[in-house]
Design a protein around this motif. Structure first.
Motif, PDB file in Angstrom:
ATOM      1  N   UNK A 130      68.356  49.480  44.104  1.00  0.00           N
ATOM      2  CA  UNK A 130      70.648  49.841  44.759  1.00  0.00           C
ATOM      3  C   UNK A 130      70.715  48.387  45.431  1.00  0.00           C
ATOM      4  N   UNK A 131      69.890  47.478  46.105  1.00  0.00           N
ATOM      5  CA  UNK A 131      70.029  46.537  46.865  1.00  0.00           C
ATOM      6  C   UNK A 131      70.181  45.539  46.318  1.00  0.00           C
ATOM      7  N   UNK A 132      69.774  45.239  45.052  1.00  0.00           N
ATOM      8  CA  UNK A 132      69.962  44.289  44.519  1.00  0.00           C
ATOM      9  C   UNK A 132      71.213  44.428  43.676  1.00  0.00           C
ATOM     10  N   UNK A 134      81.442  44.187  42.734  1.00  0.00           N
ATOM     11  CA  UNK A 134      81.068  45.767  42.163  1.00  0.00           C
ATOM     12  C   UNK A 134      81.438  45.914  41.099  1.00  0.00           C
ATOM     13  N   UNK A 135      82.330  45.806  40.231  1.00  0.00           N
ATOM     14  CA  UNK A 135      82.861  46.559  38.987  1.00  0.00           C
ATOM     15  C   UNK A 135      82.146  46.262  38.247  1.00  0.00           C
ATOM     16  N   UNK A 152      75.839  42.722  31.109  1.00  0.00           N
ATOM     17  CA  UNK A 152      76.911  43.034  32.397  1.00  0.00           C
ATOM     18  C   UNK A 152      77.947  42.954  31.312  1.00  0.00           C
ATOM     19  N   UNK A 153      78.347  43.951  32.053  1.00  0.00           N
ATOM     20  CA  UNK A 153      79.851  44.794  31.009  1.00  0.00           C
ATOM     21  C   UNK A 153      81.596  44.368  32.755  1.00  0.00           C
ATOM     22  N   UNK A 154      81.746  43.478  32.426  1.00  0.00           N
ATOM     23  CA  UNK A 154      83.060  43.001  33.356  1.00  0.00           C
ATOM     24  C   UNK A 154      84.362  43.517  33.064  1.00  0.00           C
ATOM     25  N   UNK A 191      77.236  47.143  41.978  1.00  0.00           N
ATOM     26  CA  UNK A 191      77.187  48.172  40.826  1.00  0.00           C
ATOM     27  C   UNK A 191      76.862  48.914  40.046  1.00  0.00           C
ATOM     28  N   UNK A 192      77.120  49.739  39.252  1.00  0.00           N
ATOM     29  CA  UNK A 192      76.397  50.564  38.602  1.00  0.00           C
ATOM     30  C   UNK A 192      76.014  49.976  37.989  1.00  0.00           C
ATOM     31  N   UNK A 193      74.658  50.949  37.259  1.00  0.00           N
ATOM     32  CA  UNK A 193      73.888  50.366  36.379  1.00  0.00           C
ATOM     33  C   UNK A 193      72.614  51.191  35.608  1.00  0.00           C
TER      34      UNK A 193
END
Length: 344
Positions: free
Chosen positions: A187-189, A169-170, A204-206, A192-194
């Protein structure tokens, strides 16, 4: 849909396994599979054959046909849920056996071309963050780009979740399309923030700390076996870009359609016509076969993506008599140009 006809996208290197996953998600039975195949040049028997490899064009066209059949704008998410690590062959096995998420992402970065020739993954170290960019190196409609982005990000979260043992979720996700009508489903899939933006690539920022969290399922022996298999496949894929078919295709595409002769091609490659024919035969093809593939694809593209008349298309492809073009087209697709366009 507009697809480039260059050699990189005409090489058949994508496993047909993904096409069968698409068919299963649609609930298609064997007798329905023909619905997935318009404009792909494939037969049902080929789609069912585990050894069949698809070109980028065929893979994208199959997905486009599936979108039309599903009539579901969120089909990318549905497909993405089927893209578990096990569906990616040696590359998926390599990722699951990795010591951590960073090593798994490196595996995808290096070996994605062995599974999806038109996908390119780049990793950038940004201090406390790792940015993972996904590029689709083919021309796509907005609808297709969104579908592929949704499927690919689901694949990423499936792999990350398997390694971490929980939802990441981060991770922040940035889509390179505007918010779609089904944006509420994100939101279902997406754990984390998008966000949405047409100005950047899918990314994707990890958090770096997450990247190096130990994988409790890491297995060094399995990792080495999978790595060896991935290296072998990548080596074979790279060698195909130096094949004589590739070189002939590249030359043909630099000349007006249908005008390059076999003698001119052989001379440009510093060999006799007989030697060229022999080398192409070892690759299970021939000069006329390659020429037919290129002309038929260009003809189909013109009929699908333009409003040009059949006579105008015949002239563009250097058929001085449009009746000869119609005869050739019927030989390629078993329908007339007019019937092909009408079927679209």
């Amino acid at each position: 849909m507009t697809m480039p006809t260059g050699p990189a996208n005409s090489l058949a290197s994508n496993p047909s396994h993904y096409a069968r996953l698409i068919a299963r998600e649609l609930g298609l039975q064997a007798h329905d599979l023909g619905r997935l195949l318009p404009n792909t040049g494939l037969r049902v028997e080929q789609l069912l054959d585990e050894d069949t490899l698809l070109s980028a064009h065929q893979q994208i066209q199959l997905l486009s046909n599936a979108l039309d059949i599903s009539n579901d704008p969120a089909f990318g998410f549905r497909l993405g849920q089927r893209l578990t690590p096990a569906t990616h062959g040696a590359m998926g096995f390599l990722a699951l056996s990795s010591a951590n998420l960073f090593e798994a992402l490196q595996a995808i970065h290096l070996y994605a071309p062995t599974r999806m020739s038109f996908v390119r993954v780049e990793l950038f170290d940004r201090g406390e963050w790792l940015e993972c960019y996904v590029h689709f190196d083919v021309a796509l409609t907005d609808k297709m780009r969104r579908c592929l982005s949704e499927a690919f990000i689901m694949m990423f979260f499936e792999i990350a979740g398997s390694i971490l043992g929980r939802e990441p979720h981060e991770v922040e996700t940035f889509f390179n399309h505007s918010a779609p009508p089904h944006a509420a489903l994100y939101n279902k899939h997406i754990p984390g923030p998008y966000g949405f933006s047409a100005a950047q690539q899918l990314m994707a920022k990890i958090p770096k700390a997450l990247c190096f969290y130990p994988n409790i399922s890491a297995n060094h022996e399995n990792y080495q076996l999978a790595l060896q298999q991935c290296e072998t496949m990548l080596s074979q894929l790279r060698s195909s870009t130096h094949s004589f078919r590739y070189r002939v295709e590249k030359m043909m595409l630099s000349f007006p359609p249908g005008t390059l002769t076999e003698e001119e091609t052989a001379a440009a490659l510093f060999m006799s016509k007989r030697t060229l024919a022999r080398k192409l035969k070892t690759e299970n093809t021939g000069f006329r076969h390659i020429q037919k593939d290129i002309l038929s694809q260009q003809a189909a593209n013109y009929l699908r993506d333009s409003k040009l008349t059949v006579d105008a298309i015949a002239a563009l492809l250097n058929y001085h008599d449009s009746s000869n073009f119609r005869r050739a087209f019927k030989g390629w697709f078993n329908v007339t140009p007019e019937a092909f366009r009408q079927s679209l």
